[in-house]
Design a protein around this motif. Sequence first.
Motif, PDB file in Angstrom:
ATOM      1  N   GLU A 128       0.835  -1.202   0.000  1.00 38.84           N
ATOM      2  CA  GLU A 128       0.000   0.000   0.000  1.00 38.84           C
ATOM      3  C   GLU A 128       0.873   1.257   0.000  1.00 38.84           C
ATOM      4  O   GLU A 128       1.913   1.305   0.633  1.00 38.84           O
ATOM      5  CB  GLU A 128      -0.886   0.015   1.245  1.00 38.84           C
ATOM      6  N   GLY A 129       0.455   2.258  -0.688  1.00 38.60           N
ATOM      7  CA  GLY A 129       1.165   3.528  -0.712  1.00 38.60           C
ATOM      8  C   GLY A 129       2.394   3.501  -1.608  1.00 38.60           C
ATOM      9  O   GLY A 129       3.218   4.402  -1.533  1.00 38.60           O
ATOM     10  N   GLY A 130       2.567   2.495  -2.433  1.00 38.57           N
ATOM     11  CA  GLY A 130       3.677   2.458  -3.363  1.00 38.57           C
ATOM     12  C   GLY A 130       4.988   2.021  -2.744  1.00 38.57           C
ATOM     13  O   GLY A 130       6.035   2.167  -3.351  1.00 38.57           O
ATOM     14  N   ARG A 131       4.999   1.514  -1.521  1.00 35.96           N
ATOM     15  CA  ARG A 131       6.239   1.076  -0.890  1.00 35.96           C
ATOM     16  C   ARG A 131       6.619  -0.308  -1.393  1.00 35.96           C
ATOM     17  O   ARG A 131       5.781  -1.150  -1.625  1.00 35.96           O
ATOM     18  CB  ARG A 131       6.075   1.020   0.626  1.00 35.96           C
ATOM     19  N   LYS A 132       7.909  -0.524  -1.524  1.00 32.61           N
ATOM     20  CA  LYS A 132       8.401  -1.834  -1.917  1.00 32.61           C
ATOM     21  C   LYS A 132       8.597  -2.678  -0.662  1.00 32.61           C
ATOM     22  O   LYS A 132       9.072  -2.179   0.357  1.00 32.61           O
ATOM     23  CB  LYS A 132       9.723  -1.716  -2.659  1.00 32.61           C
ATOM     24  N   ILE A 133       8.225  -3.933  -0.759  1.00 32.08           N
ATOM     25  CA  ILE A 133       8.425  -4.834   0.365  1.00 32.08           C
ATOM     26  C   ILE A 133       9.831  -5.400   0.264  1.00 32.08           C
ATOM     27  O   ILE A 133      10.192  -6.003  -0.740  1.00 32.08           O
ATOM     28  CB  ILE A 133       7.395  -5.980   0.356  1.00 32.08           C
ATOM     29  N   GLU A 134      10.597  -5.191   1.311  1.00 26.09           N
ATOM     30  CA  GLU A 134      11.953  -5.701   1.347  1.00 26.09           C
ATOM     31  C   GLU A 134      12.146  -6.491   2.625  1.00 26.09           C
ATOM     32  O   GLU A 134      11.648  -6.113   3.676  1.00 26.09           O
ATOM     33  CB  GLU A 134      12.962  -4.553   1.280  1.00 26.09           C
ATOM     34  N   ILE A 135      12.913  -7.549   2.503  1.00 23.74           N
ATOM     35  CA  ILE A 135      13.250  -8.337   3.677  1.00 23.74           C
ATOM     36  C   ILE A 135      14.690  -7.984   4.038  1.00 23.74           C
ATOM     37  O   ILE A 135      15.611  -8.257   3.258  1.00 23.74           O
ATOM     38  CB  ILE A 135      13.108  -9.846   3.393  1.00 23.74           C
ATOM     39  N   PRO A 136      14.923  -7.398   5.204  1.00 20.76           N
ATOM     40  CA  PRO A 136      16.286  -6.974   5.554  1.00 20.76           C
ATOM     41  C   PRO A 136      17.151  -8.181   5.927  1.00 20.76           C
ATOM     42  O   PRO A 136      16.680  -9.135   6.538  1.00 20.76           O
ATOM     43  CB  PRO A 136      16.074  -6.053   6.757  1.00 20.76           C
ATOM     44  N   LEU A 137      18.408  -8.102   5.526  1.00 19.34           N
ATOM     45  CA  LEU A 137      19.365  -9.132   5.903  1.00 19.34           C
ATOM     46  C   LEU A 137      19.809  -8.883   7.335  1.00 19.34           C
ATOM     47  O   LEU A 137      19.760  -7.751   7.820  1.00 19.34           O
ATOM     48  CB  LEU A 137      20.559  -9.097   4.956  1.00 19.34           C
ATOM     49  N   PRO A 138      20.261  -9.945   8.019  1.00 19.87           N
ATOM     50  CA  PRO A 138      20.717  -9.714   9.398  1.00 19.87           C
ATOM     51  C   PRO A 138      21.977  -8.844   9.411  1.00 19.87           C
ATOM     52  O   PRO A 138      22.830  -8.939   8.533  1.00 19.87           O
ATOM     53  CB  PRO A 138      21.002 -11.114   9.928  1.00 19.87           C
ATOM     54  N   SER A 139      22.058  -8.031  10.423  1.00 15.74           N
ATOM     55  CA  SER A 139      23.229  -7.128  10.554  1.00 15.74           C
ATOM     56  C   SER A 139      24.430  -7.924  11.060  1.00 15.74           C
ATOM     57  O   SER A 139      24.305  -9.076  11.487  1.00 15.74           O
ATOM     58  CB  SER A 139      22.902  -5.988  11.505  1.00 15.74           C
TER      59      SER A 139
END
Length: 172
Positions: A128-139
């Motif tokens: 929603e709202g044009g945001r891309k879904i990203e899965i962050p990698l572990p730091s």
Amino acid sequence: MRHATSSSKASIAIAVVVLSLGGAAFAQSRPDTENGRYALSTTADGVLRLDTRTGTVSTCNNDSGAGWACYAIPDERAAMDAEIGRLQAENEKLRAELAQRDPTTTGKTDEALPKSDSLKKGEPKVAEGGRKIEIPLPSDQDMDRMMSFLEKAWRRLVEMANRVQRDVSGKI
């Protein structure tokens, strides 16, 4: 043996009377088998009668001396034929309703579907709202914590194996 004695003549006469009376009573008590219309088969309860003209099967028995009574056995074939007829009528009715709803709708479309490359990676899903879904990698910090945990677990496992080995070698 050409001359019968009076006692044998009397026995024959009695047998003829009994057979004729018994035959008449038997003919009255059994269903009509004239011209092979009925095929009869005896059962433990009475007689099973098949009408060779109609295919109807009946059970006949002599209930409490009131006389012979025959009861038709329900025909599964007739029930199945009735159900098939009902389903065919319902099918025709539904086809007629479907034809009246929208006669212009067909199963095909006139326009071609767009072609796409199945090997090409698609764009990331957009929420929603044009945001891309990203899965962050572990730091790096998360990776260090995980490695520390695994290292501690491995050391404890090795220490436990060494204790078990010492206990077993000391008892032998």
